[in-house]
Enzyme design. Structure first.
Site, PDB file in Angstrom:
ATOM      1  N   ASN A  11       0.873  -1.174   0.000  1.00 42.21           N
ATOM      2  CA  ASN A  11       0.000   0.000   0.000  1.00 42.21           C
ATOM      3  C   ASN A  11       0.909   1.223   0.000  1.00 42.21           C
ATOM      4  OD1 ASN A  11      -1.787   2.031   0.545  1.00 42.21           O
ATOM      5  ND2 ASN A  11      -2.747   1.039   2.308  1.00 42.21           N
ATOM      6  N   ARG A  96      -2.499  -2.063  -3.554  1.00 44.06           N
ATOM      7  CA  ARG A  96      -3.684  -1.233  -3.365  1.00 44.06           C
ATOM      8  C   ARG A  96      -3.555  -0.066  -4.341  1.00 44.06           C
ATOM      9  NH1 ARG A  96      -5.003   3.318   0.977  1.00 44.06           N
ATOM     10  NH2 ARG A  96      -7.193   3.554   0.477  1.00 44.06           N
ATOM     11  N   HIS A 185     -12.575   3.369  -0.428  1.00 41.67           N
ATOM     12  CA  HIS A 185     -12.655   2.342   0.633  1.00 41.67           C
ATOM     13  C   HIS A 185     -13.386   1.089   0.132  1.00 41.67           C
ATOM     14  CE1 HIS A 185     -12.637   5.710   3.938  1.00 41.67           C
ATOM     15  NE2 HIS A 185     -11.414   5.274   3.727  1.00 41.67           N
ATOM     16  N   ARG A 246     -11.340  15.957   7.162  1.00 36.93           N
ATOM     17  CA  ARG A 246     -12.088  16.390   5.970  1.00 36.93           C
ATOM     18  C   ARG A 246     -13.517  16.764   6.348  1.00 36.93           C
ATOM     19  NH1 ARG A 246     -10.760  10.979   3.020  1.00 36.93           N
ATOM     20  NH2 ARG A 246      -8.536  11.010   3.385  1.00 36.93           N
ATOM     21  N   ASN A 339     -14.078   0.499  17.480  1.00 35.58           N
ATOM     22  CA  ASN A 339     -13.660   0.750  18.869  1.00 35.58           C
ATOM     23  C   ASN A 339     -14.527   1.712  19.667  1.00 35.58           C
ATOM     24  OD1 ASN A 339     -11.083  -0.770  18.992  1.00 35.58           O
ATOM     25  ND2 ASN A 339     -10.597   0.567  17.268  1.00 35.58           N
ATOM     26  N   GLU A 389      -8.318  -4.900   4.932  1.00 35.01           N
ATOM     27  CA  GLU A 389      -8.121  -4.594   3.514  1.00 35.01           C
ATOM     28  C   GLU A 389      -6.950  -5.398   2.937  1.00 35.01           C
ATOM     29  OE1 GLU A 389      -8.594  -0.475   4.947  1.00 35.01           O
ATOM     30  OE2 GLU A 389      -9.171  -0.025   2.887  1.00 35.01           O
TER      31      GLU A 389
HETATM   32  P1  AMP Z   1      -8.245   4.052  10.872  1.00 34.12           P
HETATM   33  O1  AMP Z   1      -8.129   5.154   9.874  1.00 34.12           O
HETATM   34  O2  AMP Z   1      -9.237   3.006  10.515  1.00 34.12           O
HETATM   35  O3  AMP Z   1      -6.917   3.466  11.263  1.00 34.12           O
HETATM   36  O4  AMP Z   1      -8.831   4.734  12.208  1.00 34.12           O
HETATM   37  C1  AMP Z   1      -8.051   5.637  12.959  1.00 34.12           C
HETATM   38  C2  AMP Z   1      -8.947   6.353  13.943  1.00 34.12           C
HETATM   39  O5  AMP Z   1      -9.630   5.412  14.775  1.00 34.12           O
HETATM   40  C3  AMP Z   1      -8.187   7.221  14.951  1.00 34.12           C
HETATM   41  O6  AMP Z   1      -7.916   8.487  14.432  1.00 34.12           O
HETATM   42  C4  AMP Z   1      -9.166   7.288  16.103  1.00 34.12           C
HETATM   43  O7  AMP Z   1     -10.029   8.387  15.907  1.00 34.12           O
HETATM   44  C5  AMP Z   1      -9.980   6.023  15.989  1.00 34.12           C
HETATM   45  N1  AMP Z   1      -9.744   5.088  17.085  1.00 34.12           N
HETATM   46  C6  AMP Z   1      -8.769   4.171  17.205  1.00 34.12           C
HETATM   47  N2  AMP Z   1      -8.889   3.499  18.375  1.00 34.12           N
HETATM   48  C7  AMP Z   1      -9.961   3.997  19.001  1.00 34.12           C
HETATM   49  C8  AMP Z   1     -10.620   3.727  20.241  1.00 34.12           C
HETATM   50  N3  AMP Z   1     -10.184   2.783  21.090  1.00 34.12           N
HETATM   51  N4  AMP Z   1     -11.722   4.448  20.543  1.00 34.12           N
HETATM   52  C9  AMP Z   1     -12.190   5.387  19.706  1.00 34.12           C
HETATM   53  N5  AMP Z   1     -11.622   5.693  18.533  1.00 34.12           N
HETATM   54  C10 AMP Z   1     -10.526   5.007  18.182  1.00 34.12           C
END
Ligand code: AMP
Length: 403
Positions: A11, A96, A185, A246, A339, A389
């Protein structure tokens, strides 16, 4: 001779390369890693060899000039653990690729014509496709004999009907400049909607699913019988939900106003909407953990940002319920979706009329795999499905080269 069963997933971003080496016999990860800040003096490589018992993560910091040097460094790390790119066990490299336009509807083995088409799409994906092309070219040079497979973020959305995929602007202008709702996505939406069907014990063709991919970037999709019929991102990943940095949907006239009245040039507005808006623009934080912590401590701007985020989610849940007519499941995925109990609870609150509810105990219970968080009697299942992914890319690439 051994049958090659390994797939390297790459990626490539503008200044980073994320990678995973998988063994497709059992889809186990043999190694995972990341090169960041390519082109700077403080580039960083982090490599974790999972196939080697007891082996620890290795980190290296120092200048890595470009993607060729980054991939050479990755190859050297893999070779130290006997997992080198020269291995006859490698079956393919899965790349990717962010933008495949309308043309690439499925994962595709890359040849000169395919590479040319990916390059032709650079004007509609100026931030992403050039980096993807670099990753492909370097990997092709390293192993010219190996199938290189492009898996596109846009492919899953190419089934959208014109009524969802076309902007209501002048048709000739739109067609001349390839202005179209492509969506992104897609690899995640495809994987997660399929896994949701599995969780319900049904075939993908039998279920209608709304997928909420809520990461730093975020998008929703409406999937009818395994085929995407609408998604929230459009020409670029800027449209739709409120994201980490964004804005998502805004009145396009805001742009004219910022230009004519506030005197901002187009590049400044582009950066404002892509990098300084969303949660970071609203409250100064883009990490949902920090935002909920601040909100729980009584911080008003964090609360308002959270409410705006959730309000937009609800609008998309409602819109996609209407688009689908009948919904079997609403699925949360990616960093926030997997999460944040607070986001899941708030997004579904008050939607009983849509058959949607979250069981508070199931919602709070942390678990690794796919799971239901709706009460057993709920009309519509609410699910949490971890996205993967890399696995989806590896599976597609492997299926293609195995025939
Ligand atoms: P991703 O782009 O899928 O890797 O998601 C990243 C985002 O997930 C981070 O910027 C956080 O806002 C959110 N995130 C990760 N862990 C947690 C958690 N335990 N609780 C709430 N938000 C989370």
């Amino acid at each position: 001779m051994t049958t090659p069963t390994r797939v390297l997933v790459l990626n490539s971003g503008s200044s980073s390369v994320k990678y995973q080496l998988l063994d497709m016999r059992d889809t186990s990860r043999l190694a995972v890693g990341l090169v960041e800040r390519i082109g700077e003096d403080t580039s960083r490589l982090k490599h974790t060899p999972l196939a080697v018992e007891g082996a620890e993560t290795r980190e290296f910091e120092g200048p890595i000039a470009d993607h060729a040097a980054a991939l050479a460094a990755v190859a050297a790390e893999l070779a130290k653990d006997g997992l080198g790119l020269d291995s006859p066990e490698l079956a393919a490299v899965g790349h990717r690729v962010v933008h495949g336009g309308k043309y690439f509807t499925v994962p595709t083995v890359i040849d000169d014509a395919v590479l040319k088409e990916i390059k032709r799409l650079i004007p509609v994906a100026p931030l992403h496709n050039p980096a993807n092309v670099m990753g492909i070219e370097v990997a092709m040079e390293l192993r010219p004999d190996l199938p290189q497979v492009a898996v596109f973020d846009t492919s899953f959305h190419t089934t959208m009907p014109e009524s969802a995929a076309r902007y209501a602007i002048d048709v000739a202008t739109a067609d001349e400049h390839r202005i179209h709702r492509y969506g992104f996505h897609g690899t995640s939406h495809a994987y997660v909607s399929r896994e949701t069907a599995k969780l319900l014990g049904k075939a993908p063709a039998e279920v209608n699913v709304i997928v909420l991919h809520l990461g730093n970037g975020a998008s929703a999709s409406a999937v009818r019988g395994g085929r995407c019929v609408d998604t929230s991102m459009g020409l670029t990943p800027l449209e739709g939900l409120v994201m980490g940095t964004r804005s998502g949907d805004i009145d396009p006239a805001v742009i004219f106003h910022l230009n004519r009245v506030a005197g901002m040039d187009i590049d400044t507005i582009d950066a404002l909407l892509n990098k300084k808006s969303g949660m970071i623009g609203l409250c100064g934080d883009n990490d949902m953990r920090e935002i909920t912590r601040r909100m729980n401590e009584g911080d008003d701007s964090a609360r308002l940002a959270f409410e705006i985020y959730v309000h937009r989610l609800k609008k998309y849940i409602g819109a996609y319920s209407a688009v689908l007519g009948h919904v079997d499941a609403l699925t949360f995925t990616a960093g926030v979706g997997e999460n944040s109990t607070a986001v899941r609870e708030a997004a579904v609150a008050g939607l009983e009329g849509f058959g949607l509810a979250v069981d508070p105990v199931l919602n709070e219970t942390r678990a690794d795999g796919a799971r239901l968080i709706s009460p057993p009697a709920a009309r519509v299942a609410v699910a949490v499905v971890p996205t993967d992914e890399e696995l989806e890319i590896a599976t597609s690439a492997y299926a293609l080269v195995r025939g």
